[in-house]
Design a protein around this motif. Structure first.
Motif, PDB file in Angstrom:
ATOM      1  N   GLU A 113       0.834  -1.207   0.000  1.00 50.24           N
ATOM      2  CA  GLU A 113       0.000   0.000   0.000  1.00 50.24           C
ATOM      3  C   GLU A 113       0.869   1.258   0.000  1.00 50.24           C
ATOM      4  O   GLU A 113       0.545   2.250  -0.652  1.00 50.24           O
ATOM      5  CB  GLU A 113      -0.944  -0.008   1.200  1.00 50.24           C
ATOM      6  CG  GLU A 113      -2.009  -1.087   1.093  1.00 50.24           C
ATOM      7  CD  GLU A 113      -3.208  -0.838   1.986  1.00 50.24           C
ATOM      8  OE1 GLU A 113      -3.190   0.124   2.780  1.00 50.24           O
ATOM      9  OE2 GLU A 113      -4.174  -1.624   1.904  1.00 50.24           O
ATOM     10  N   ARG A 173       0.878   4.519  -2.565  1.00 51.28           N
ATOM     11  CA  ARG A 173       0.718   5.917  -2.126  1.00 51.28           C
ATOM     12  C   ARG A 173       1.847   6.778  -2.696  1.00 51.28           C
ATOM     13  O   ARG A 173       1.629   7.921  -3.099  1.00 51.28           O
ATOM     14  CB  ARG A 173       0.663   5.992  -0.604  1.00 51.28           C
ATOM     15  CG  ARG A 173      -0.677   5.466  -0.078  1.00 51.28           C
ATOM     16  CD  ARG A 173      -0.857   5.768   1.388  1.00 51.28           C
ATOM     17  NE  ARG A 173      -1.975   5.044   1.951  1.00 51.28           N
ATOM     18  CZ  ARG A 173      -3.190   5.562   2.126  1.00 51.28           C
ATOM     19  NH1 ARG A 173      -3.450   6.796   1.767  1.00 51.28           N
ATOM     20  NH2 ARG A 173      -4.143   4.840   2.670  1.00 51.28           N
ATOM     21  N   GLU A 233      -6.237  10.839  -0.372  1.00 47.74           N
ATOM     22  CA  GLU A 233      -5.378  11.102  -1.537  1.00 47.74           C
ATOM     23  C   GLU A 233      -6.139  12.059  -2.441  1.00 47.74           C
ATOM     24  O   GLU A 233      -6.902  11.639  -3.291  1.00 47.74           O
ATOM     25  CB  GLU A 233      -5.074   9.780  -2.268  1.00 47.74           C
ATOM     26  CG  GLU A 233      -4.387   8.741  -1.426  1.00 47.74           C
ATOM     27  CD  GLU A 233      -2.929   9.087  -1.145  1.00 47.74           C
ATOM     28  OE1 GLU A 233      -2.364   9.938  -1.853  1.00 47.74           O
ATOM     29  OE2 GLU A 233      -2.372   8.496  -0.206  1.00 47.74           O
TER      30      GLU A 233
END
Ligand code: SAM
Length: 481
Positions: A76, A80, A116
């Protein structure tokens, strides 16, 4: 050790030849397991109908999709970081849209839009057919989310395009989701309940691949041995199926046979097998058909009964040994590989020694080994304390990797002097003058090109080896051509 999706391919842009009619450019990147790479081919196929060509240049992308993995925290974090890069590009291409697909989309849902800021679209693994609608929403200036998990979506009716294909080997998805509920694993939450794909659509896809010149298929699922087609629907609902549905149901051994018979010259592989679901009839079917490869990926995760129980792996160490003994007696040349997790909560030095001794017994050909990573929402995260210090996890991980390397070298040495059938996949990474292919056991074989070509089955005498690669010389064509 050779992963099916190698580390270097993680996050590379997947592309195919351009269709002149299409006017927009899709940049699609995949992370994680083979299933994600296979799903990206389904996504590209759906979007090709919507006017998108694929590109490997972010700078010319109108739509950027990142197909994500949640299996470990590191996966993950990598995504990102990539989103930060997309953000920088978006500053110079304000019309560019960014979508997150796959397991991270499913796990974080609309939180991703909040966290995000550059993400325009969040799409879970069962919602790819909704992409055309979601893209229209995004085009109209709204954020779009679909993370609904399905009871019956298998994408059986979508003919995947083959992205970055070598034209020789292809993945064919046969099940989706997972019912195993291993306590460490996020997959049942991100990919939903297990369902199987119609065997006719699987065989049709294999036939089409053969027509296009492909020579090997890998049947994919989180737990292929649990495959069960009874007309559609979730595996867990099979008990409530009609007598007719039960009588005509197709299990994994039946499916393997259907595929092997449909294309007798096509190599057939499958992944992943869960020990608790692998039955004798699967091993016997492998023995009956020469085109089913002698290779089983059989993750065990730990050699300790106590840890296996805490992981909710529904077999014991003894039952695993019985399975290994059956494989070795029915398929003496079969390669076996493992997945292993070190540092699961409460794992003691004694448990770790049990893992090492299990490995010593099996002497796996390959292995994929990981330090335990706590995943939010899983049973282990909810009920157990992640109490093994990172340096202990790492030390144990290094010990099992070192032992695996020793066993891999032991296994590759067993091939020395033999003449083995190799399917040529492409040019060797190290030399333009050599081919790279695999034998039935899935070990990489490298040999001088001479006049052979990609996609041919060649007999190769094995003359040398490392722990991961066999080196040899071709002695002629295989009868399989
Ligand atoms: N369905 C397969 C099975 O049950 O064995 C594979 C699932 S997963 C995509 C691939 C591997 O990732 C697992 O076999 C396991 O070794 C590893 N894995 C899964 N969850 C993990 C976690 N929380 N921490 C570390 N490794 C993990």
């Amino acid at each position: 050790m050779e992963k099916i999706i190698e580390e270097k391919n993680q996050g590379t842009a997947l592309t195919l030849d351009k269709d002149q009619k299409n006017t927009r450019n899709l940049y699609i990147e995949s992370y994680g397991c083979q299933m994600n790479f296979s799903d990206s081919e389904i996504v590209a196929s759906i979007l090709a109908q919507e006017g998108f060509n694929t590109t490997n240049s972010l700078e010319e992308a109108d739509l950027v999709l990142v197909n994500t993995c949640s299996i470990r925290e590191k996966a993950e974090l990598t995504v990102r970081k990539r989103l930060e890069k997309f953000n920088a590009i978006k500053k110079t291409r304000p019309h560019m849209r960014v979508g997150v697909l796959g397991c991270m989309a499913e796990r974080l849902k609309s939180k991703l839009l909040e966290e995000e800021k550059i993400v325009d679209m969040v799409v879970g693994p069962d919602a790819y057919k909704d992409l055309p609608n979601l893209i229209r929403e995004v085009d109209e200036g709204r954020n779009a989310v679909n993370v609904i998990l399905s009871k019956d979506e298998t994408y059986g009716d979508v003919a995947p395009v083959r992205l970055n294909s070598n034209g020789v080997t292809a993945f064919v998805s046969i099940t989706r989701g997972c019912d195993n509920m291993c306590t460490f694993c996020v997959v049942p939450f991100t990919r939903g309940r297990e369902r199987s794909r119609d065997p006719h659509s699987i065989v049709n896809e294999v036939n089409e691949l053969w027509e296009k010149g492909f020579k090997e298929v890998t049947l994919l699922g989180q737990n292929v041995d649990s495959y069960l087609w009874y007309g559609g629907g979730l595996k867990k609902d099979f008990d409530a199926a009609s007598a007719m549905q039960k009588a005509t149901a197709v299990n994994f051994a039946n499916l393997l046979e259907l595929v092997a018979v449909a294309q007798p010259k096509m190599r057939v592989r499958f992944s992943t097998s869960n020990p608790q679901d692998m039955t004798l009839d699967v091993i016997e079917t492998m023995a009956r058909f020469r085109n089913i490869c002698n290779y089983i990926h059989l993750p065990v995760q730990s050699g300790s009964d106590r840890i296996l129980k805490a992981m909710n792996r529904l077999h014991t160490r003894e039952a695993y040994f019985d399975l290994i003994n059956n494989i070795r007696s029915i398929l003496p040349d079969c390669a076996i590989s493992q997945d292993m997790i070190t540092g699961f909560p409460t794992e003691t030095e004694e448990d770790h020694q049990d893992t090492l001794s299990l490995m010593e017994y099996v002497k796996y050909d390959f292995g994929f080994m990981f330090a335990y990573s706590e995943r939010p929402g899983t049973m282990a995260a909810r009920k157990l304390v992640n109490n093994i210090p990172e340096e202990v996890k790492k030390r144990r991980l290094n010990e099992i990797i070192e032992l695996q390397l020793k066993h891999s070298f032991f296994r590759t040495k067993q091939h020395l002097g033999k003449v083995e059938e190799v399917l040529i996949e492409g040019t060797s990474k190290k030399s333009d003058l050599e081919w790279m292919g695999r034998n039935s056991q899935n070990t990489v074989v490298v040999f001088p090109k001479e006049n052979y070509s990609v996609g041919e089955f060649v007999m190769v005498r094995i003359e040398n080896c490392t722990s991961a690669t066999l080196l040899g010389k071709a002695v002629g064509y295989s009868e399989n051509n």
